[in-house]
Structures are given as structure tokens and as C-alpha cells.
Design a protein around this motif. Structure first.
Motif, PDB file in Angstrom:
ATOM      1  N   GLN A  22       0.852  -1.176   0.000  1.00  0.00           N
ATOM      2  CA  GLN A  22       0.000   0.000   0.000  1.00  0.00           C
ATOM      3  C   GLN A  22       0.894   1.236   0.000  1.00  0.00           C
ATOM      4  OE1 GLN A  22      -2.696   0.230   3.311  1.00  0.00           O
ATOM      5  NE2 GLN A  22      -3.424   2.283   2.798  1.00  0.00           N
ATOM      6  N   VAL A  23       0.524   2.229  -0.797  1.00  0.00           N
ATOM      7  CA  VAL A  23       1.283   3.471  -0.858  1.00  0.00           C
ATOM      8  C   VAL A  23       0.641   4.491   0.071  1.00  0.00           C
ATOM      9  CG1 VAL A  23       2.028   5.381  -2.330  1.00  0.00           C
ATOM     10  CG2 VAL A  23       2.081   3.035  -3.207  1.00  0.00           C
ATOM     11  N   LEU A  24       1.441   5.041   0.975  1.00  0.00           N
ATOM     12  CA  LEU A  24       1.013   6.113   1.873  1.00  0.00           C
ATOM     13  C   LEU A  24       1.926   7.309   1.627  1.00  0.00           C
ATOM     14  CD1 LEU A  24       0.565   4.083   5.198  1.00  0.00           C
ATOM     15  CD2 LEU A  24      -1.238   4.813   3.625  1.00  0.00           C
ATOM     16  N   GLY A  25       1.524   8.196   0.732  1.00  0.00           N
ATOM     17  CA  GLY A  25       2.388   9.311   0.359  1.00  0.00           C
ATOM     18  C   GLY A  25       3.627   8.806  -0.344  1.00  0.00           C
ATOM     19  N   HIS A  26       4.796   9.082   0.240  1.00  0.00           N
ATOM     20  CA  HIS A  26       6.064   8.623  -0.335  1.00  0.00           C
ATOM     21  C   HIS A  26       6.537   7.309   0.283  1.00  0.00           C
ATOM     22  CE1 HIS A  26       6.640  12.233  -2.688  1.00  0.00           C
ATOM     23  NE2 HIS A  26       6.518  12.998  -1.609  1.00  0.00           N
ATOM     24  N   ILE A  27       5.678   6.660   1.063  1.00  0.00           N
ATOM     25  CA  ILE A  27       6.044   5.430   1.772  1.00  0.00           C
ATOM     26  C   ILE A  27       5.387   4.228   1.115  1.00  0.00           C
ATOM     27  CG2 ILE A  27       5.885   4.200   3.975  1.00  0.00           C
ATOM     28  CD1 ILE A  27       5.720   6.972   5.323  1.00  0.00           C
ATOM     29  N   LEU A  28       6.145   3.163   0.926  1.00  0.00           N
ATOM     30  CA  LEU A  28       5.573   1.894   0.492  1.00  0.00           C
ATOM     31  C   LEU A  28       5.451   0.989   1.705  1.00  0.00           C
ATOM     32  CD1 LEU A  28       4.538   0.125  -1.840  1.00  0.00           C
ATOM     33  CD2 LEU A  28       6.865  -0.797  -2.053  1.00  0.00           C
ATOM     34  N   LEU A  29       4.204   0.712   2.081  1.00  0.00           N
ATOM     35  CA  LEU A  29       3.933  -0.170   3.203  1.00  0.00           C
ATOM     36  C   LEU A  29       3.865  -1.598   2.679  1.00  0.00           C
ATOM     37  CD1 LEU A  29       3.243  -0.079   6.263  1.00  0.00           C
ATOM     38  CD2 LEU A  29       0.841  -0.009   5.583  1.00  0.00           C
ATOM     39  N   ILE A  30       4.645  -2.489   3.270  1.00  0.00           N
ATOM     40  CA  ILE A  30       4.773  -3.866   2.800  1.00  0.00           C
ATOM     41  C   ILE A  30       4.337  -4.793   3.933  1.00  0.00           C
ATOM     42  CG2 ILE A  30       6.348  -5.603   1.885  1.00  0.00           C
ATOM     43  CD1 ILE A  30       8.183  -3.261   1.010  1.00  0.00           C
ATOM     44  N   GLY A  31       3.248  -5.545   3.722  1.00  0.00           N
ATOM     45  CA  GLY A  31       2.673  -6.361   4.771  1.00  0.00           C
ATOM     46  C   GLY A  31       2.812  -7.850   4.517  1.00  0.00           C
ATOM     47  N   ILE A  32       3.348  -8.573   5.487  1.00  0.00           N
ATOM     48  CA  ILE A  32       3.448 -10.031   5.424  1.00  0.00           C
ATOM     49  C   ILE A  32       2.079 -10.590   5.785  1.00  0.00           C
ATOM     50  CG2 ILE A  32       4.675 -12.058   6.296  1.00  0.00           C
ATOM     51  CD1 ILE A  32       6.882 -10.066   7.259  1.00  0.00           C
ATOM     52  N   ASN A  33       1.494 -11.373   4.897  1.00  0.00           N
ATOM     53  CA  ASN A  33       0.085 -11.732   5.065  1.00  0.00           C
ATOM     54  C   ASN A  33      -0.135 -13.245   4.958  1.00  0.00           C
ATOM     55  OD1 ASN A  33      -2.680 -11.800   5.188  1.00  0.00           O
ATOM     56  ND2 ASN A  33      -3.028 -10.527   3.372  1.00  0.00           N
ATOM     57  N   ARG A  34       0.076 -13.906   6.086  1.00  0.00           N
ATOM     58  CA  ARG A  34      -0.275 -15.317   6.234  1.00  0.00           C
ATOM     59  C   ARG A  34      -0.512 -15.598   7.729  1.00  0.00           C
ATOM     60  NH1 ARG A  34       3.097 -20.838   5.298  1.00  0.00           N
ATOM     61  NH2 ARG A  34       1.425 -22.133   4.434  1.00  0.00           N
ATOM     62  N   PRO A  35      -1.358 -14.815   8.342  1.00  0.00           N
ATOM     63  CA  PRO A  35      -1.474 -14.882   9.808  1.00  0.00           C
ATOM     64  C   PRO A  35      -1.957 -16.222  10.337  1.00  0.00           C
ATOM     65  CG  PRO A  35      -3.203 -13.505   8.862  1.00  0.00           C
ATOM     66  CD  PRO A  35      -2.235 -13.786   7.764  1.00  0.00           C
ATOM     67  N   ALA A  36      -2.731 -16.963   9.548  1.00  0.00           N
ATOM     68  CA  ALA A  36      -3.221 -18.260  10.031  1.00  0.00           C
ATOM     69  C   ALA A  36      -2.085 -19.245  10.274  1.00  0.00           C
ATOM     70  CB  ALA A  36      -4.220 -18.843   9.037  1.00  0.00           C
ATOM     71  N   LYS A  37      -0.936 -19.007   9.634  1.00  0.00           N
ATOM     72  CA  LYS A  37       0.247 -19.859   9.797  1.00  0.00           C
ATOM     73  C   LYS A  37       1.388 -19.090  10.445  1.00  0.00           C
ATOM     74  CE  LYS A  37      -1.379 -23.610   7.801  1.00  0.00           C
ATOM     75  NZ  LYS A  37      -1.533 -24.880   8.563  1.00  0.00           N
ATOM     76  N   ARG A  38       1.034 -18.129  11.289  1.00  0.00           N
ATOM     77  CA  ARG A  38       2.029 -17.281  11.951  1.00  0.00           C
ATOM     78  C   ARG A  38       2.997 -16.666  10.944  1.00  0.00           C
ATOM     79  NH1 ARG A  38       3.723 -20.406  17.605  1.00  0.00           N
ATOM     80  NH2 ARG A  38       1.762 -20.034  18.701  1.00  0.00           N
ATOM     81  N   ASN A  39       2.476 -16.349   9.760  1.00  0.00           N
ATOM     82  CA  ASN A  39       3.263 -15.731   8.697  1.00  0.00           C
ATOM     83  C   ASN A  39       4.503 -16.539   8.339  1.00  0.00           C
ATOM     84  OD1 ASN A  39       1.537 -13.477   8.280  1.00  0.00           O
ATOM     85  ND2 ASN A  39       2.362 -12.513  10.120  1.00  0.00           N
ATOM     86  N   GLY A  40       4.343 -17.882   8.359  1.00  0.00           N
ATOM     87  CA  GLY A  40       5.432 -18.754   7.932  1.00  0.00           C
ATOM     88  C   GLY A  40       5.754 -18.531   6.465  1.00  0.00           C
ATOM     89  N   TRP A  41       7.048 -18.449   6.153  1.00  0.00           N
ATOM     90  CA  TRP A  41       7.480 -18.043   4.809  1.00  0.00           C
ATOM     91  C   TRP A  41       7.475 -19.194   3.814  1.00  0.00           C
ATOM     92  CZ3 TRP A  41       8.462 -13.279   2.839  1.00  0.00           C
ATOM     93  CH2 TRP A  41       8.395 -12.224   3.759  1.00  0.00           C
ATOM     94  N   THR A  42       6.896 -18.903   2.645  1.00  0.00           N
ATOM     95  CA  THR A  42       6.858 -19.833   1.524  1.00  0.00           C
ATOM     96  C   THR A  42       7.619 -19.227   0.348  1.00  0.00           C
ATOM     97  OG1 THR A  42       4.848 -18.875   0.584  1.00  0.00           O
ATOM     98  CG2 THR A  42       4.563 -20.623   2.262  1.00  0.00           C
ATOM     99  N   PRO A  43       7.966 -20.028  -0.655  1.00  0.00           N
ATOM    100  CA  PRO A  43       8.648 -19.466  -1.829  1.00  0.00           C
ATOM    101  C   PRO A  43       7.876 -18.327  -2.483  1.00  0.00           C
ATOM    102  CG  PRO A  43       8.878 -21.844  -1.816  1.00  0.00           C
ATOM    103  CD  PRO A  43       7.932 -21.506  -0.700  1.00  0.00           C
ATOM    104  N   ALA A  44       6.550 -18.462  -2.573  1.00  0.00           N
ATOM    105  CA  ALA A  44       5.748 -17.398  -3.189  1.00  0.00           C
ATOM    106  C   ALA A  44       5.890 -16.090  -2.419  1.00  0.00           C
ATOM    107  CB  ALA A  44       4.282 -17.822  -3.250  1.00  0.00           C
ATOM    108  N   MET A  45       5.945 -16.177  -1.104  1.00  0.00           N
ATOM    109  CA  MET A  45       6.079 -14.957  -0.296  1.00  0.00           C
ATOM    110  C   MET A  45       7.444 -14.309  -0.497  1.00  0.00           C
ATOM    111  SD  MET A  45       4.178 -16.440   3.103  1.00  0.00           S
ATOM    112  CE  MET A  45       4.512 -15.035   4.178  1.00  0.00           C
TER     113      MET A  45
END
Length: 276
Positions: A22-45
Motif C-alpha cells: 500500500q502506498v502512503l504518500g512517499h512510503i511503500l507499506l509492505i505487509g506479510i500476510n499469512r497470519p493463520a500460519k504465523r506468517n510462515g514463509w513460503t517461496p511465493a512470499m
């Protein structure tokens, strides 16, 4: 007013998770989104995170990134069943040509030039620590639980912990946590210079956004040059960084932003920088 109130709700992630931006002015907000798996990292992420970091560097309107996570935890670490085949083959989940989020400078991968602020909370294991150490400024909630537990799983931390823990805290402190896989809290992370601020849980993203807004208000070319000079001093030594002082300063001093900085000083007003 809470900066976080302006954040859009997360998308419904697929089973393998995703990275929201999400863009907030000049800031790019980057959200890790897999909360059901405690945001466990996958190749796609990992691939999507690299795409987000690349977007930050490529868009001239964006000046700073903020990495955060949806749910109660930053990340439980690697989703080992999802990534084991990659590890066994020695294969990278990030396509060449993109900005590599761990910021190693490996052949075939771009290095990020713009600043990255990270807000961590709850569980922050393995790759979570390495991503925050590969960024620039970290704000931690006071409820964080950190662990670099790769040795418990028969593998090595290869996302930068073996480099940056020792750089920040000395070899002994780094090895204490790398070799025992113990769990430590936000106060210990602050003591070791792994994080720069600790705030009450729930305030970490607001504080990270406040820092990012202050960075975004500065002259973008000067911000990038300053960041890169610090990294050069760390990686190549003081002499290499000093060698850049005159040529880089000459380039900056002839920029439109430097002229605006002088005008703002004379007129006693906040500068309005263009990044040119």
C-alpha cells in the motif's frame, strides 16, 4: 492520530500466503500476510517480497519502505515443508534481477538503495530476524520473542544472521544465540543493537511509520547517498567510504534539492524536496 488507521485491511491470502503493499504518500507499506500460519514463509512470499522491494527502488515517487506483518506475530520463520525442496536443491526462491531483501549484493541480484524500516511484534523467528537485520531501522514491540533456531532443525542460518549478528553485537553475543537457538526478548534485542527502539505492543507500526515519514521528508538523493556510504564503510572499510565524500558531495551539491535546501534555510521554512 494513529498513522496505522490509514492502512487498508489485508487481502484474504491464498494458502501459501502473500505480500500486501500500500502506498502512503512517499512510503511503500509492505505487509506479510499469512497470519493463520504465523506468517510462515513460503517461496511465493519470498518472490513477492522481492517484487515489493524492487518496486520501492524503481518508483521515483517512493522514498522509504516499511515492512510489517498482519496478525499477532511478525513471523514464525520458514515454512519448512514448503521450502525444504528448495534448500535441498540449493535453489533460490527469488528470481534474478530483483532486489534481494536480505541485501547481500550477490551476483544476479540487485541491492536496495532506499531505506527500509521494520516493525516487529510477537514471534519473530529465523528469517524474521534476518529480514530486520537486512533492513535499516527496526522498531520492536515489547512482547517480541526472538530465536535464530536453524541449528535445531539441522540447517544453518543463511539469511544474514551469521554476518549481521556479529557485526551488531560481537562474535560472542552472536554465537550465544546462533549456537543455542535460545529464545530472547525485546530488551535483549535492544541491548545487542538488533533493534533500535522498543515500544508497547500495538504501537510498533505507528512508530515505524512516524520514522518513515521523517525520512521521507528529507532530500531523497541525500538519504540514499548517506545510507550507501554507511554500508560501504561497514563492508569495505572507512577508507572506501571516505573516498566517496568529495565526488558524491559534489553531485549532491549541484542537485535541485540542494538548491531548495538553501532557499528553505534562507526563507526559514520547511524544504519541499523533489528528489532531483
Amino acid at each position: 492520530m494513529s498513522f496505522a488507521l490509514a492502512i487498508a485491511p489485508p487481502t484474504v491470502p491464498p494458502p501459501e500466503g502473500c505480500i500486501d503493499t500500500q502506498v502512503l504518500g512517499h512510503i511503500l507499506l509492505i505487509g506479510i500476510n499469512r497470519p493463520a500460519k504465523r506468517n510462515g514463509w513460503t517461496p511465493a512470499m519470498f518472490r513477492q517480497l522481492a517484487e515489493a522491494y524492487t518496486r520501492l527502488d524503481d518508483d521515483p515517487e517512493l522514498r522509504v519502505g516499511v515492512l510489517h506483518a498482519f496478525g499477532d506475530h511478525f513471523t514464525g520463520g520458514l515454512d519448512l515443508p514448503a521450502v525444504t525442496a528448495y534448500l535441498q536443491r540449493g535453489e533460490k526462491a527469488i528470481p534474478e534481477g530483483l532486489v534481494e531483501p536480505h541485501d547481500f549484493g550477490q551476483p544476479g541480484y540487485r541491492r536496495r538503495t532506499k531505506p527500509m524500516v521494520v516493525a516487529v511484534k510477537g514471534i519473530c523467528f529465523t528469517v524474521g530476524i534476518e529480514l530486520m537485520l537486512g533492513a535499516d531501522i527496526v522498531v520492536a514491540a515489547d512482547n517480541c520473542r526472538f530465536s535464530q533456531m536453524e541449528v535445531q532443525r539441522g540447517i544453518m542460518a543463511t539469511g544474514g544472521a551469521t554476518l549481521r549478528m556479529a557485526e551488531r553485537a560481537g562474535a560472542g553475543n552472536a554465537l550465544l544465540h546462533l549456537l543455542t537457538a535460545d529464545e530472547f526478548d525485546s530488551a535483549e534485542a535492544l541491548r545487542l543493537n538488533f533493534v533500535q527502539k522498543v515500544v508497547p505492543a500495538g504501537q510498533e507500526l505507528d512508530e515505524a511509520l512516524a520514522i518513515a515519514r521523517r525520512i521521507a521528508a528529507q532530500a531523497p538523493l541525500a538519504v540514499v547517498a548517506t545510507r550507501l556510504n554507511v554500508l560501504k564503510a561497514i563492508e569495505q572499510g572507512p577508507a572506501a567510504a571516505v573516498a566517496d565524500f568529495v565526488p558524491v558531495q559534489k553531485q549532491l551539491a549541484n542537485s535541485a534539492d540542494a538548491a531548495e535546501g538553501v532557499r528553505a534555510f534562507v526563507e526559514r521554512r520547511p524544504a519541499q524536496f523533489s528528489g532531483r
